[in-house]
Write a protein that holds these residues in place. Structure first.
Motif, mmCIF file in Angstrom:
data_model
loop_
_atom_site.group_PDB
_atom_site.id
_atom_site.type_symbol
_atom_site.label_atom_id
_atom_site.label_comp_id
_atom_site.label_asym_id
_atom_site.label_seq_id
_atom_site.Cartn_x
_atom_site.Cartn_y
_atom_site.Cartn_z
ATOM 1 N N LEU A 368 0.835 -1.204 0.000
ATOM 2 C CA LEU A 368 0.000 0.000 0.000
ATOM 3 C C LEU A 368 0.868 1.251 0.000
ATOM 4 N N GLN A 369 1.947 1.249 0.797
ATOM 5 C CA GLN A 369 2.827 2.409 0.864
ATOM 6 C C GLN A 369 3.451 2.705 -0.500
ATOM 7 N N ASP A 370 3.991 1.655 -1.140
ATOM 8 C CA ASP A 370 4.654 1.855 -2.436
ATOM 9 C C ASP A 370 3.664 2.311 -3.501
ATOM 10 N N THR A 371 2.501 1.676 -3.528
ATOM 11 C CA THR A 371 1.504 2.030 -4.543
ATOM 12 C C THR A 371 0.979 3.440 -4.322
ATOM 13 N N PHE A 372 0.724 3.773 -3.057
ATOM 14 C CA PHE A 372 0.227 5.117 -2.740
ATOM 15 C C PHE A 372 1.260 6.175 -3.125
ATOM 16 N N THR A 373 2.522 5.906 -2.819
ATOM 17 C CA THR A 373 3.594 6.845 -3.193
ATOM 18 C C THR A 373 3.649 7.024 -4.708
ATOM 19 N N LEU A 374 3.523 5.900 -5.429
ATOM 20 C CA LEU A 374 3.578 5.943 -6.884
ATOM 21 C C LEU A 374 2.458 6.810 -7.450
ATOM 22 N N TYR A 375 1.246 6.633 -6.889
ATOM 23 C CA TYR A 375 0.085 7.365 -7.406
ATOM 24 C C TYR A 375 -0.047 8.764 -6.795
ATOM 25 N N SER A 376 0.842 9.097 -5.866
ATOM 26 C CA SER A 376 0.814 10.422 -5.264
ATOM 27 C C SER A 376 1.974 11.287 -5.745
ATOM 28 N N THR A 377 2.756 10.770 -6.678
ATOM 29 C CA THR A 377 3.898 11.508 -7.232
ATOM 30 C C THR A 377 3.465 12.185 -8.534
ATOM 31 N N PRO A 378 3.439 13.515 -8.588
ATOM 32 C CA PRO A 378 2.955 14.206 -9.792
ATOM 33 C C PRO A 378 3.881 14.021 -10.993
ATOM 34 N N ILE A 379 3.289 14.082 -12.162
ATOM 35 C CA ILE A 379 4.005 13.963 -13.437
ATOM 36 C C ILE A 379 3.908 15.304 -14.173
ATOM 37 N N GLU A 380 4.998 15.716 -14.791
ATOM 38 C CA GLU A 380 4.978 16.969 -15.557
ATOM 39 C C GLU A 380 4.240 16.781 -16.879
ATOM 40 N N VAL A 381 3.263 17.636 -17.119
ATOM 41 C CA VAL A 381 2.508 17.618 -18.373
ATOM 42 C C VAL A 381 2.646 18.997 -19.016
ATOM 43 N N THR A 382 3.219 19.037 -20.207
ATOM 44 C CA THR A 382 3.375 20.295 -20.951
ATOM 45 C C THR A 382 2.272 20.386 -22.005
ATOM 46 N N ILE A 383 1.473 21.439 -21.928
ATOM 47 C CA ILE A 383 0.377 21.648 -22.885
ATOM 48 C C ILE A 383 0.770 22.789 -23.815
ATOM 49 N N ARG A 384 0.718 22.507 -25.085
ATOM 50 C CA ARG A 384 1.018 23.542 -26.099
ATOM 51 C C ARG A 384 -0.279 23.940 -26.788
ATOM 52 N N SER A 385 -0.417 25.254 -27.067
ATOM 53 C CA SER A 385 -1.650 25.738 -27.708
ATOM 54 C C SER A 385 -1.299 26.922 -28.613
ATOM 55 N N ASP A 386 -2.342 27.651 -28.993
ATOM 56 C CA ASP A 386 -2.127 28.753 -29.949
ATOM 57 C C ASP A 386 -2.315 30.131 -29.319
ATOM 58 N N ASN A 387 -2.407 30.195 -27.990
ATOM 59 C CA ASN A 387 -2.585 31.440 -27.248
ATOM 60 C C ASN A 387 -3.944 32.079 -27.513
ATOM 61 N N LYS A 388 -4.828 31.332 -28.218
ATOM 62 C CA LYS A 388 -6.168 31.852 -28.504
ATOM 63 C C LYS A 388 -7.248 30.939 -27.930
ATOM 64 N N THR A 389 -6.902 29.715 -27.784
ATOM 65 C CA THR A 389 -7.850 28.729 -27.267
ATOM 66 C C THR A 389 -7.812 28.747 -25.742
ATOM 67 N N LYS A 390 -9.037 28.838 -25.137
ATOM 68 C CA LYS A 390 -9.125 28.770 -23.684
ATOM 69 C C LYS A 390 -9.169 27.295 -23.269
ATOM 70 N N LEU A 391 -8.332 26.981 -22.315
ATOM 71 C CA LEU A 391 -8.185 25.572 -21.949
ATOM 72 C C LEU A 391 -8.635 25.336 -20.513
ATOM 73 N N ARG A 392 -9.192 24.135 -20.300
ATOM 74 C CA ARG A 392 -9.593 23.691 -18.965
ATOM 75 C C ARG A 392 -9.226 22.208 -18.843
ATOM 76 N N ILE A 393 -8.705 21.827 -17.671
ATOM 77 C CA ILE A 393 -8.402 20.420 -17.438
ATOM 78 C C ILE A 393 -9.438 19.869 -16.461
ATOM 79 N N ARG A 394 -10.028 18.739 -16.842
ATOM 80 C CA ARG A 394 -11.065 18.125 -16.003
ATOM 81 C C ARG A 394 -10.637 16.706 -15.611
ATOM 82 N N PRO A 395 -10.747 16.290 -14.337
ATOM 83 C CA PRO A 395 -11.101 17.197 -13.224
ATOM 84 C C PRO A 395 -9.970 18.184 -12.966
ATOM 85 N N GLY A 396 -10.336 19.350 -12.565
ATOM 86 C CA GLY A 396 -9.313 20.372 -12.370
ATOM 87 C C GLY A 396 -9.893 21.755 -12.462
ATOM 88 N N LYS A 397 -9.269 22.596 -13.309
ATOM 89 C CA LYS A 397 -9.669 24.006 -13.318
ATOM 90 C C LYS A 397 -9.327 24.627 -14.675
#
Length: 449
Positions: A368-397
């Motif tokens: 449980l400790q190892d799995t919880f740590t694995l699923y609690s470690t954030p991953i970097e996600v780079t989103i590229r767009s055109d500076n005109k499109t409004k973006l929302r991440i769901r669930p999120g903001k």
């Protein structure tokens, strides 16, 4: 033992696009008798043949292994021949031809099974009558036959042992009857204790009735002597049996009653000591359920309340409860983690830290400790767009408009929704796997209405 667990950041790239080829799926359905292909006669025959063959293969090995079966050998061989022909046809995929062979074989095997069961039941039913009539020789013969068919039937093994014992006792019974008829009561008295209960009851009853007046005093004295010897050797069970026999002769004997009370108390103390030792062994080997069972048994025998296991019961109960909580997460879908569940898991890990000291629970908690740590470690996600499109991440903001933005996202499944006035909305599914590398995704609205 305690184990410290370093937390690390594991990264890897993952973006999977899945395509579907409808034509290929249709061909596969036809081959595997799925979808519309399942309604064809070919597939129906295949399914029926498969089911019949499976049912036969449940019967066949059992019947084949029977020794001295209660049927004609040619009947069995005929069924085997039909079955083998059916198997050959089945392997060649002639399912409609295999069906009648399997049907014939199944009916034959079923009939043989019924014959076997009927014969076995009739033999079993006759055993009680043979025992009642003291016909132990016949009973041994019948039980020999039954044990060839049911060698692991403990009841049959027990009955066979009793019948064999009865058969072995027959010469002794005849000798006893001879001594009774000649008035040789001393020999009768020596023979009677050799007869266990339940054998040749009428003969034994008659012999005892003839001896009753003669044997009262001598039997009682002999039993008391044996009881004292057993007590001296601390053979409490034997002493208990002998004293109970003595009290059957003289129910009002004060000496016998007092000795029996003493023996019973010693037996109780020995049982308590043995259970306490078992409890200690169970505790040392982390068999916590056995600990509670042993304590319950001790408390039933501990009439003087010499032991108090309240603290042990509380501690073991807590260990089992915490272990059960950890086990609940064994099959938990960590992709569905939310803030509330994360708090629950973290709280559980905090309060079960001491369970690392137990070989029984350490691996469960570590998982449980190892799995919880694995699923609690954030991953970097780079989103590229055109500076005109409004973006929302769901669930999120809402994350606004930009050309490039890097977020730290916990493992899970997300949707990135893009909107732009005059353009069609776009939605991209983002699957963030634990221990993955950084992810890059491009989201922008291009298609006009």
């Amino acid at each position: 033992m305690r184990v410290s667990h370093p937390r690390g950041l594991f990264l890897f790239l993952g973006l999977v696009t899945v395509g579907y080829l409808n034509a290929d799926e249709t061909d596969e359905d036809l081959i595997d008798c799925e979808g519309e292909a399942a309604t064809t006669q070919y597939c129906i025959d295949k399914e029926d043949a498969f089911e019949l063959r499976a049912r036969i293969e449940l019967l066949y090995p059992t019947l084949e292994e029977l020794s001295s079966p209660p049927w004609e050998e040619e009947d069995f061989l005929s069924a085997v021949t039909d079955f083998n022909k059916g198997v050959d046809l089945y392997r060649d995929e002639y399912f409609s031809d295999a069906l009648p062979k399997f049907k014939s074989a199944f009916d034959a095997f079923t009939q043989l099974e019924e014959t076997f069961q009927t014969t076995a039941e009739e033999k079993r039913a006759a055993i009680d009558g043979l025992f009642e009539n003291s016909s132990y020789e016949i009973a041994v013969t019948e039980l020999n036959s039954l044990l060839e068919w049911f060698p692991e039937d403990l009841d049959l093994v027990r009955l066979h042992g009793e019948a064999t014992q009865g058969e072995q006792l027959k010469p002794l019974v005849e000798e006893l009857q001879e001594h009774v008829s000649t008035g040789n009561f001393q020999e009768v008295e020596q023979l009677l204790p050799q007869f266990p209960d339940g054998f040749y009851e009428d003969d034994i009853s008659n012999a005892r009735a003839s001896l009753e007046a003669h044997r009262q005093d001598s039997s009682f004295n002999s039993s008391m002597t044996a009881a004292y010897e057993s007590i001296e050797a601390k053979e409490w069970f034997i002493a208990e049996q002998v004293l109970e026999s003595a009290l059957l002769i003289r129910p009002n004997s004060t000496v016998a009653k007092e000795l029996l009370e003493e023996v019973s108390e010693n037996m109780r103390l020995d049982q308590v000591d043995e259970l306490v030792q078992k409890m200690a062994d169970a505790m040392s080997t982390e068999r916590w359920e056995d600990v509670l069972v042993n304590i319950e048994e001790v408390e039933k025998l501990d009439v003087n309340e010499e032991y108090d296991f309240a603290i042990v019961v509380e501690e073991v109960g807590e260990l089992l409860a915490l272990e059960a909580e950890l086990i609940e997460y064994k099959d938990f879908d960590f992709n569905s983690l939310n803030d509330s569940k994360r708090q629950d898991i973290q709280l559980l890990l905090d309060k079960t830290d001491h369970l690392n000291d137990f070989d029984r629970t350490q691996p469960i908690r570590q998982f449980l400790q190892d799995t919880f740590t694995l699923y609690s470690t954030p991953i970097e996600v780079t989103i590229r767009s055109d500076n005109k499109t409004k973006l929302r991440i769901r669930p999120g903001k809402e994350i606004g408009s930009f050309r490039s933005k890097t977020l730290e996202v916990l493992p899970g499944t997300y949707e990135i929704v893009g909107t732009r006035r005059g353009f069609k909305q776009v939605t991209h599914k983002l699957e963030v796997k634990p221990d993955s590398e950084s992810i890059e995704i491009k989201v922008e609205c291009r298609a006009r209405f």
